[in-house]
Enzyme design. Structure first.
Site, PDB file in Angstrom:
ATOM      1  N   ASP A  79      -9.801  -6.555  -1.664  1.00 24.15           N
ATOM      2  CA  ASP A  79     -10.789  -6.744  -2.723  1.00 24.15           C
ATOM      3  C   ASP A  79     -11.269  -5.418  -3.293  1.00 24.15           C
ATOM      4  O   ASP A  79     -12.310  -5.338  -3.945  1.00 24.15           O
ATOM      5  CB  ASP A  79     -11.976  -7.599  -2.254  1.00 24.15           C
ATOM      6  CG  ASP A  79     -12.758  -6.938  -1.136  1.00 24.15           C
ATOM      7  OD1 ASP A  79     -12.215  -6.026  -0.500  1.00 24.15           O
ATOM      8  OD2 ASP A  79     -13.921  -7.322  -0.905  1.00 24.15           O
TER       9      ASP A  79
ATOM     10  N   ARG B 184     -16.257  -4.008  20.579  1.00 16.27           N
ATOM     11  CA  ARG B 184     -17.257  -4.875  19.936  1.00 16.27           C
ATOM     12  C   ARG B 184     -16.558  -6.091  19.324  1.00 16.27           C
ATOM     13  O   ARG B 184     -15.341  -6.041  19.058  1.00 16.27           O
ATOM     14  CB  ARG B 184     -18.037  -4.121  18.847  1.00 16.27           C
ATOM     15  CG  ARG B 184     -17.157  -3.518  17.778  1.00 16.27           C
ATOM     16  CD  ARG B 184     -17.969  -2.845  16.688  1.00 16.27           C
ATOM     17  NE  ARG B 184     -18.509  -3.803  15.737  1.00 16.27           N
ATOM     18  CZ  ARG B 184     -17.823  -4.320  14.717  1.00 16.27           C
ATOM     19  NH1 ARG B 184     -16.555  -3.976  14.506  1.00 16.27           N
ATOM     20  NH2 ARG B 184     -18.379  -5.172  13.905  1.00 16.27           N
ATOM     21  N   ALA B 185     -17.322  -7.145  19.132  1.00 18.86           N
ATOM     22  CA  ALA B 185     -16.758  -8.326  18.477  1.00 18.86           C
ATOM     23  C   ALA B 185     -16.724  -8.070  16.981  1.00 18.86           C
ATOM     24  O   ALA B 185     -17.696  -7.556  16.423  1.00 18.86           O
ATOM     25  CB  ALA B 185     -17.627  -9.540  18.784  1.00 18.86           C
ATOM     26  N   SER B 186     -15.620  -8.416  16.333  1.00 21.68           N
ATOM     27  CA  SER B 186     -15.540  -8.278  14.874  1.00 21.68           C
ATOM     28  C   SER B 186     -16.483  -9.290  14.221  1.00 21.68           C
ATOM     29  O   SER B 186     -16.668 -10.390  14.735  1.00 21.68           O
ATOM     30  CB  SER B 186     -14.099  -8.542  14.423  1.00 21.68           C
ATOM     31  OG  SER B 186     -14.089  -8.885  13.053  1.00 21.68           O
ATOM     32  N   GLY B 187     -17.046  -8.893  13.093  1.00 17.31           N
ATOM     33  CA  GLY B 187     -17.896  -9.831  12.351  1.00 17.31           C
ATOM     34  C   GLY B 187     -17.131 -10.500  11.223  1.00 17.31           C
ATOM     35  O   GLY B 187     -17.688 -11.305  10.482  1.00 17.31           O
ATOM     36  N   THR B 188     -15.861 -10.157  11.069  1.00 16.11           N
ATOM     37  CA  THR B 188     -15.088 -10.745   9.974  1.00 16.11           C
ATOM     38  C   THR B 188     -13.818 -11.453  10.449  1.00 16.11           C
ATOM     39  O   THR B 188     -13.156 -12.125   9.673  1.00 16.11           O
ATOM     40  CB  THR B 188     -14.646  -9.674   8.960  1.00 16.11           C
ATOM     41  OG1 THR B 188     -13.823  -8.726   9.644  1.00 16.11           O
ATOM     42  CG2 THR B 188     -15.820  -8.952   8.333  1.00 16.11           C
TER      43      THR B 188
ATOM     44  N   SER C  63     -11.501 -10.172   1.555  1.00 15.93           N
ATOM     45  CA  SER C  63     -11.189  -8.751   1.616  1.00 15.93           C
ATOM     46  C   SER C  63      -9.890  -8.418   2.359  1.00 15.93           C
ATOM     47  O   SER C  63      -8.819  -8.785   1.908  1.00 15.93           O
ATOM     48  CB  SER C  63     -12.383  -8.039   2.248  1.00 15.93           C
ATOM     49  OG  SER C  63     -12.218  -6.675   2.234  1.00 15.93           O
TER      50      SER C  63
ATOM     51  N   ARG D  65     -12.652  -5.700  18.633  1.00 21.74           N
ATOM     52  CA  ARG D  65     -11.991  -4.439  18.281  1.00 21.74           C
ATOM     53  C   ARG D  65     -12.285  -3.426  19.374  1.00 21.74           C
ATOM     54  O   ARG D  65     -13.405  -3.375  19.895  1.00 21.74           O
ATOM     55  CB  ARG D  65     -12.523  -3.897  16.970  1.00 21.74           C
ATOM     56  CG  ARG D  65     -12.340  -4.831  15.794  1.00 21.74           C
ATOM     57  CD  ARG D  65     -12.510  -4.095  14.475  1.00 21.74           C
ATOM     58  NE  ARG D  65     -12.759  -5.014  13.374  1.00 21.74           N
ATOM     59  CZ  ARG D  65     -11.828  -5.769  12.784  1.00 21.74           C
ATOM     60  NH1 ARG D  65     -10.569  -5.716  13.198  1.00 21.74           N
ATOM     61  NH2 ARG D  65     -12.146  -6.574  11.785  1.00 21.74           N
TER      62      ARG D  65
ATOM     63  N   GLU E 225     -17.552   4.253   6.291  1.00 26.36           N
ATOM     64  CA  GLU E 225     -16.985   3.818   7.559  1.00 26.36           C
ATOM     65  C   GLU E 225     -15.587   4.437   7.639  1.00 26.36           C
ATOM     66  O   GLU E 225     -14.960   4.701   6.598  1.00 26.36           O
ATOM     67  CB  GLU E 225     -16.896   2.293   7.598  1.00 26.36           C
ATOM     68  CG  GLU E 225     -18.254   1.636   7.604  1.00 26.36           C
ATOM     69  CD  GLU E 225     -18.155   0.116   7.728  1.00 26.36           C
ATOM     70  OE1 GLU E 225     -18.724  -0.418   8.675  1.00 26.36           O
ATOM     71  OE2 GLU E 225     -17.513  -0.519   6.878  1.00 26.36           O
TER      72      GLU E 225
HETATM   73  C1  G16 Z   1     -16.267  -5.752   6.023  1.00 25.25           C
HETATM   74  C2  G16 Z   1     -17.567  -4.983   6.007  1.00 25.25           C
HETATM   75  C3  G16 Z   1     -17.341  -3.597   6.547  1.00 25.25           C
HETATM   76  C4  G16 Z   1     -16.718  -3.685   7.943  1.00 25.25           C
HETATM   77  C5  G16 Z   1     -15.466  -4.562   7.922  1.00 25.25           C
HETATM   78  C6  G16 Z   1     -14.925  -4.822   9.292  1.00 25.25           C
HETATM   79  O1  G16 Z   1     -15.344  -5.065   5.221  1.00 25.25           O
HETATM   80  O2  G16 Z   1     -18.059  -4.935   4.691  1.00 25.25           O
HETATM   81  O3  G16 Z   1     -18.571  -2.935   6.595  1.00 25.25           O
HETATM   82  O4  G16 Z   1     -16.378  -2.420   8.412  1.00 25.25           O
HETATM   83  O5  G16 Z   1     -15.775  -5.807   7.338  1.00 25.25           O
HETATM   84  O6  G16 Z   1     -15.935  -5.439  10.053  1.00 25.25           O
HETATM   85  P1  G16 Z   1     -15.683  -6.046  11.474  1.00 25.25           P
HETATM   86  O7  G16 Z   1     -15.175  -4.924  12.329  1.00 25.25           O
HETATM   87  O8  G16 Z   1     -17.034  -6.546  11.916  1.00 25.25           O
HETATM   88  O9  G16 Z   1     -14.645  -7.119  11.346  1.00 25.25           O
HETATM   89  P2  G16 Z   1     -14.328  -5.830   4.271  1.00 25.25           P
HETATM   90  O10 G16 Z   1     -13.636  -4.734   3.536  1.00 25.25           O
HETATM   91  O11 G16 Z   1     -13.434  -6.636   5.146  1.00 25.25           O
HETATM   92  O12 G16 Z   1     -15.225  -6.681   3.415  1.00 25.25           O
END
Ligand code: G16
Length: 539
Positions: free
Chosen positions: A284, A503-507, A65, A512, A378
């Protein structure tokens, strides 16, 4: 299922020893060279998931993404096109982290036994990927797992993430009364364009729309959609920018929805003329941000909060006009990143309830399902509007008493088809925004006038160990590291109308920090101070 077949296939797809993998905000996402074994194992899990759900097709999307081009990711889509059920995220994490190939196969069989899955039953998986070159190799890892588990597999090749979600639902509903659409990419374009024509109800759109496609899959797919669109029917003229998918290194680089949202500026390569209507998709095509440049005040952004408020206000009006307000309950779902002014506007001005969930569309989607019409976005531009079965039944049942009621009912029904019901979809959301602006006769400036955002700043902070950061209260507070939240609170108290969280990012491998305050300079200063605190606690 042949144990040796899975074992020998697995041996071709190692995981990286010592690395701990976690099914995060949007599946497994990291540097692409760490993902081969992970993708193979995700294939095994989806083979199990499909069998657990009576052979319904499971979707697998290979994408990172908004992340840089070197990253990639893999996530699982459930049969109705929504995200993998949360309980199964833990199974995915455990399966992927099996330390050896033998232990992997043992765990696979153990999981099948515990979850009472008949391994001899048929299973089906469909897959798609974005334009990242690493996607091709990862698809091989996936298909090896599906071949080894005797699972039927269809590779739809390059797709936007929302297209894969759409196709998953279509495959599983084909031939039923709830058929979601034709099982093909063309079916997706036709469904959107026909619903777009119907939703406009003869109105025309004025002024060109310029779309920045982040040099990702949204570029070719939007160009494809436009081949199905007759501008003489809608007035919509689209100009596509940043649709170079031949140079992978430019993906999301200085452009796209994430860049525009975090940098609060237009993509580097474009020069929006004052007053022109612009929007950006992400890599994406599941996020959307609108903006324009005002000749006097400069760049102005309309993010996910703005799209939510626009959609909620328009749809609530349609429900009232159609006299459905007693039977169709509308609600808005936001996260801690939502601008405080947007929440106030929805609750106080629109008189619509707002609920908060942690970040991740899977959480918002789930919460939105509890309304008849659930609007979830979001702030980063990711979201959609869900119509319940009850809403469809009410819209179909209602006999219009006036031309205005007829118009409202038909617009609602067309919007229900236009808006992707499976997941946030930048292309479908963009058409929805264009429809609403055309109905209201609004420019982006009119849209922006509905309320005033509190100045805010989002900062990405690199830390030694992001896993030290644990949150509570829908991610609005840190529970760990100890005392970190107290330090943040002390700083926030020094500012007027201020709020900040970390918070810690999940991606991404980072934390952040979000801050809002009464003035731009205070928001920036607060964000930087909280970022410094996070850095200090970050190991
Ligand atoms: C994904 C998730 C979203 C989230 C984003 C950032 O989006 O589908 O719900 O807001 O990651 O998440 P984080 O702050 O945990 O890194 P995408 O568009 O990257 O697939």
């Amino acid at each position: 299922m042949d144990r040796d077949l899975i074992l020998s296939a697995s041996k071709k797809h190692d995981i990286v020893p010592g690395k701990v993998y976690k099914y995060g905000t949007a599946g497994f996402r990291m540097s692409a060279d760490l993902l081969d074994g992970v993708t193979f194992r995700v294939g095994l899990l989806s083979a199990l998931r499909s069998r657990k759900l009576n052979g319904q097709a499971i979707g697998v999307m290979i994408t990172a993404s908004h992340n840089p081009a070197v990253d990639n990711g893999v996530k699982i889509v459930d049969p109705m096109g929504d995200m993998l059920e949360q309980e199964w995220e833990a199974h995915a994490t455990n399966l992927v982290n099996a330390p050896s190939h033998d232990e992997l196969v043992d765990y696979f069989h153990k999981l099948a036994e515990t979850l009472k899955i008949d391994l001899s039953a048929p299973g089906k998986v469909i897959a798609g990927r974005d334009t990242r070159p690493s996607g091709k190799t990862l698809v091989t890892a996936l298909s090896d797992a599906l071949a080894a588990t005797n699972t039927t597999y269809v590779d739809y090749k390059i797709l936007t993430t929302p297209q894969l979600h759409y196709l998953t639902r279509c495959v599983n509903t084909e031939g039923t009364p709830g058929a979601y659409g034709e099982v093909s990419e063309t079916g997706y374009y036709n469904k959107l364009i026909q619903a777009f024509y119907r939703a406009l109800r003869g109105r025309t759109i004025s002024g060109k729309l310029s779309v920045d496609c982040a040099n990702g899959v949204g570029g070719p797919k939007l160009n494809e959609l436009l081949k199905h669109h007759d501008p003489s029917k809608t007035g919509l003229e689209v100009k596509v920018y940043n649709d170079d998918v031949l140079r992978p290194e430019v993906l999301n680089l200085d452009c796209g929805a994430d860049f525009v949202k975090t940098r609060q500026r237009a993509p580097v390569s474009v020069k929006p003329a004052p007053g022109e209507r612009w929007c950006s998709l992400d890599g994406d095509a599941d996020r959307l941000i609108y903006y324009w440049v005002d000749p006097e005040t400069g760049f102005f952004m309309l993010d996910g909060d703005r799209i939510a408020t626009l959609a909620a206000s328009f749809i609530a009006d349609l429900i009232r006009t159609a006299d459905l307000q007693d039977n169709v309950r509308i609600g808005v779902v936001q996260t801690a990143y939502a601008n405080g002014s947007s929440t106030k506007y929805v609750e106080q001005h629109l008189q619509i309830p707002v609920v908060f969930t942690p970040t991740g569309v899977k959480h918002l989607h789930h919460a939105a399902c509890s309304y008849d019409i659930g609007v979830y976005f979001e702030a980063n531009g990711h979201g959609t509007v869900l119509f319940s079965q009850n809403t469809w039944a009410e819209v179909k049942r209602k006999e219009p008493q006036s031309p205005a009621q007829k118009d409202a009912l038909e617009t609602l029904s067309a919007l229900g088809d236009l808006i992707n019901q499976t997941v946030g979809d930048a292309i479908s959301d963009m058409l929805m925004v264009e429809v609403i602006l055309a109905h209201k006769g609004w420019s982006l400036r009119d849209w922006a006038m509905t309320y005033q955002d509190l100045p805010n700043r989002l900062v990405r902070v690199e830390v030694g160990n992001k896993d030290l950061f644990q949150t509570t209260d829908a991610e609005r507070k840190l529970s760990q590291p100890e005392h970190c939240q107290d330090d943040i609170d002390k700083v926030v108290k020094k500012y007027t109308n201020a709020r900040s969280f970390a918070r810690a990012s999940g991606t991404e491998n980072a934390c952040r920090v979000y801050a809002e305050a009464a003035t731009r300079s205070e928001a920036d200063e607060l964000a930087n101070k909280v970022a410094a605190i996070v850095k200090a606690y970050g190991g």
